[in-house]
Design an enzyme around this catalytic site. Sequence first.
Site, PDB file in Angstrom:
ATOM      1  N   LYS A   1       0.793  -1.197   0.088  1.00 51.58           N
ATOM      2  CA  LYS A   1       0.205  -0.012   0.076  1.00 51.58           C
ATOM      3  C   LYS A   1       0.941   1.267   0.032  1.00 51.58           C
ATOM      4  O   LYS A   1       0.392   2.207  -0.515  1.00 51.58           O
ATOM      5  CB  LYS A   1      -0.881   0.037   1.238  1.00 51.58           C
ATOM      6  CG  LYS A   1      -2.025  -0.924   1.268  1.00 51.58           C
ATOM      7  CD  LYS A   1      -3.171  -0.589   2.107  1.00 51.58           C
ATOM      8  CE  LYS A   1      -4.606  -1.518   1.971  1.00 51.58           C
ATOM      9  NZ  LYS A   1      -5.343  -0.983   2.937  1.00 51.58           N
TER      10      LYS A   1
ATOM     11  N   LYS B   1     -12.211  -3.510  -3.841  1.00 51.15           N
ATOM     12  CA  LYS B   1     -12.722  -2.195  -4.470  1.00 51.15           C
ATOM     13  C   LYS B   1     -11.505  -1.191  -5.087  1.00 51.15           C
ATOM     14  O   LYS B   1     -11.909  -0.408  -6.219  1.00 51.15           O
ATOM     15  CB  LYS B   1     -13.260  -1.619  -3.301  1.00 51.15           C
ATOM     16  CG  LYS B   1     -14.256  -0.361  -3.435  1.00 51.15           C
ATOM     17  CD  LYS B   1     -15.278  -0.572  -4.022  1.00 51.15           C
ATOM     18  CE  LYS B   1     -16.007   1.030  -4.659  1.00 51.15           C
ATOM     19  NZ  LYS B   1     -16.974   0.714  -5.482  1.00 51.15           N
TER      20      LYS B   1
ATOM     21  N   LYS C   1      -6.942 -10.326  -6.670  1.00 51.60           N
ATOM     22  CA  LYS C   1      -8.332 -10.454  -5.771  1.00 51.60           C
ATOM     23  C   LYS C   1      -9.253  -9.487  -5.933  1.00 51.60           C
ATOM     24  O   LYS C   1      -8.859  -8.441  -6.416  1.00 51.60           O
ATOM     25  CB  LYS C   1      -7.693 -10.652  -4.135  1.00 51.60           C
ATOM     26  CG  LYS C   1      -8.566 -10.639  -3.160  1.00 51.60           C
ATOM     27  CD  LYS C   1      -7.999 -10.460  -1.752  1.00 51.60           C
ATOM     28  CE  LYS C   1      -8.760  -9.875  -0.805  1.00 51.60           C
ATOM     29  NZ  LYS C   1      -8.406  -9.974   0.577  1.00 51.60           N
TER      30      LYS C   1
END
Length: 356
Positions: free
Chosen positions: A132, A224, A221
């Site tokens: 991230k 969103k 995967k």
Amino acid sequence: MSQQSPFATTMEIPPAAAKPARVFSGIQPTGELHIGNYLGAVRTWRQQIEEGKDETMFCVVDAHAITVPYDPKDLRKNIDDLCLDLIACGLDPEKTTLFVQSDVREHTELAWYLASVTPMGDLGRMTQFKDKGEGKDFVSTGLFTYPVLMSADILLYKATVVPVGEDQVQHLELARETVRRFNHRFPGEKVSGKKPRPIFVEPKPRLSVTPRIMGLDGESKMSKSKGNTIGLFEHPDSFWKKLSKAYTDPQRLKLTDPGRPEICNIFTMHKAISPKETQDEVVANCTGAKWGCVACKKVLFDNFEKELIPLRTKREALSIEQVRQAMGDGAAKARRIAVETMKEVRQVMGLGSLAT
Ligand code: TRP
């Protein structure tokens, strides 16, 4: 439990029942709840509540969602929507403790204390942090200490079982390590020569049995942030539109090419939602080149509809006021446990004025 007779001469020994687990899990309010969240997590949570064997707690972890740049208005809406969705999915606030993380301030307090026994090196090794944070202009300290807050969520309630996906196992391992470090560093005072019981217990992961649902692009995967999802409460028309275009076996170009269900994300979803006979039918018709992918998806869609219609009806019947009230009650229930744990924590750590 049976009532003891007043004439009993010996104490009745209650049957040794297995101690129920305390189950805790969390979900971030970062956008529409999608079918991957439902099949991989929320549905299994509902099953655990319905089984009624364990004490369960489920938390909307809003304080985790602020570790990346965000708009407060969106967050507010996402929290409301997620709470609605979760109750509509059958997380019944009467049967479980369902609450929003920041309503129970002890989470952030404990996170700070746990940070003092967590080495920076461990946090730097977390793959989620690397994924991230990589290449971003702004990486917050919160993103770095995210796993410490997650440990606090779990330890605050002394949860013994934590349902998580594969991607959270590393964080859970860190939580276990944190328990060992904390208990070792702060064992508490001996009482009449005996060592006190350590405050925290090591939580165990409970991995979802549903294999990971890939995104519609078949590349990663369902998530969103990747824009490869179908919303759980999406209108059936757009649900079908997205599903009908989803990635399948790339070797299957024509109807007459036999397909490979074992590598197909559509089949993974069939396994999660369709009855066994349908799954067998899919295998036969796909490997036998009888059904095309669209026909196979249509069957899947119909089975999704069967599962989702009652959830949609339930969602429509819920008002946001009702949901907020339920979340407030959930937080009050959670707080009762949290407050007790924090008293113990402050005591063994030697914190506070002892005035409160
Ligand atoms: N990090 C988890 C995720 O992204 C969410 C989470 C926060 C969580 N706190 C938790 C999960 C505690 C289990 C237990 O999926």
